[in-house]
Design an enzyme around this catalytic site. Structure first.
Site, PDB file in Angstrom:
ATOM      1  CG  ASN A   1      -1.734   1.240   1.364  1.00 57.58           C
ATOM      2  OD1 ASN A   1      -1.776   2.064   0.443  1.00 57.58           O
ATOM      3  ND2 ASN A   1      -2.386   1.408   2.503  1.00 57.58           N
TER       4      ASN A   1
ATOM      5  CE  LYS B   1      -0.053   3.252   4.811  1.00 58.76           C
ATOM      6  NZ  LYS B   1       0.068   3.386   6.253  1.00 58.76           N
TER       7      LYS B   1
ATOM      8  CG  HIS C   1      -5.713   1.968   5.171  1.00 59.55           C
ATOM      9  ND1 HIS C   1      -5.272   2.909   6.076  1.00 59.55           N
ATOM     10  CD2 HIS C   1      -4.699   1.092   5.008  1.00 59.55           C
ATOM     11  CE1 HIS C   1      -4.032   2.602   6.432  1.00 59.55           C
ATOM     12  NE2 HIS C   1      -3.664   1.504   5.798  1.00 59.55           N
TER      13      HIS C   1
ATOM     14  CD  GLU D   1      -2.836   5.550   6.644  1.00 61.22           C
ATOM     15  OE1 GLU D   1      -2.831   5.590   5.406  1.00 61.22           O
ATOM     16  OE2 GLU D   1      -1.916   5.028   7.304  1.00 61.22           O
TER      17      GLU D   1
ATOM     18  CD  GLU E   1      -3.099  -2.224   7.419  1.00 62.64           C
ATOM     19  OE1 GLU E   1      -2.001  -2.485   6.903  1.00 62.64           O
ATOM     20  OE2 GLU E   1      -3.715  -1.168   7.193  1.00 62.64           O
TER      21      GLU E   1
ATOM     22  N   GLY F   1       2.831   2.643  10.739  1.00 59.94           N
ATOM     23  CA  GLY F   1       3.763   3.752  10.565  1.00 59.94           C
ATOM     24  C   GLY F   1       4.484   4.158  11.833  1.00 59.94           C
TER      25      GLY F   1
ATOM     26  CB  SER G   1       5.598  -1.292  12.001  1.00 58.88           C
ATOM     27  OG  SER G   1       5.193   0.051  12.244  1.00 58.88           O
TER      28      SER G   1
END
Ligand code: 13P
Length: 258
Positions: A9, A11, A97, A99, A169, A175, A216
């Site tokens: 991904n 992003k 996701h 985010e 996730e 991250g 991560s």
């Protein structure tokens, strides 16, 4: 046997020129690793780079996916991308996701609508679920992730459910450089996520659906995840932007692929 699936991904990263450089640097190695069908490898660049990336990997076993999709098939939805536009150029789509849930107000109901739209247009959904740090520390992971899975799969048939990929996730691991432990992620996937699927569809589907870990993931820690019985691959963010790192992660999933 569930075929491991590793997805990158990207992003909101990589210009067209950068995307070309990245794909060119890893294409041959990834194609080699995926050639025997023992693992699936998917690249998910920003929308604008999808046609170019698809062209660069054409004729190879490397697959391409999008990072989002709208649920309507066309119309007055400024800035959105419809599933029929995507299925001309890619095979997968990441849906829900964290985010998007966090910064773009996506809800469980919207995620469910997007999954149905994707399936109707022969796109394979990669559906993201996961708890944040406060929920994790409050012991709410099981209830929250279970509820996300149930909501995502509402009114989805057994046959369709079988082909959906779930990415667990944990938000606190994305991250941050602070990955979950292999055993911890395996427990959420094996007990909570497969448990919810078993409630909805029975044990056969619960064991057939592929579930990735994301958060991560690096070449250093990936073996710990791939060694877990309930983890079927990885959804990789930062490390998918570095050719050598993404190749190393895919190599860990198919050590005999070279
Ligand atoms: P990182 O690998 O950068 O933590 O991102 C994970 C992720 O969100 C993939 O979708």
């Amino acid at each position: 046997m569930r075929t491991p699936i590793i997805a990158g991904n990207w992003k909101m990263n990589k210009t067209l020129a950068e995307a070309r450089t990245l794909v060119s640097a890893m294409r041959d190695d990834l194609a080699q690793l995926a050639r025997d069908g023992k693992i699936e490898i998917v690249l998910c660049p920003p929308f604008i780079a999808i046609p170019q990336v698809a062209e660069l990997v054409a004729g190879s076993p490397i697959r391409v996916g999008a990072q989002n999709v709208h649920w309507e098939s066309k119309g007055a939805f400024t800035g959105e991308i419809a599933p029929a536009m995507l299925n001309e150029i890619c095979d997968y789509v990441i849906i829900g996701h964290s985010e998007r849930r966090q910064f773009f107000s996506e809800t469980d109901q919207g995620v469910n609508k997007k999954i149905k739209a994707a399936l109707a247009h022969h796109l394979k959904p990669i559906v993201c679920v996961g708890e944040n740090l406060a929920q994790n520390e409050a012991g709410q992971t099981d209830a929250l992730v279970g509820a996300q899975v149930r909501a995502a799969f509402q009114d989805i048939s057994r046959d369709d459910a079988r082909g959906i990929i779930i990415a667990y996730e944990p938000i606190w691991a994305i991250g941050t450089g602070k990955a979950a432990s292999g055993a911890g992620a395996n427990a959420v996937i094996g007990i909570t996520i497969r448990g919810a699927l078993a409630d909805l569809y029975g044990e056969e589907i619960a064991q057939a659906v592929r579930v990735q870990y994301g958060g991560s993931v690096t070449p250093k820690n990936v073996a710990e995840f791939f060694a877990q019985p309930d983890i079927d691959g990885a959804l990789v963010g930062g490390a998918s932007l570095v050719a050598a790192d993404f190749v190393a992660i895919c190599q860990a999933a198919n050590p005999k692929g070279r």
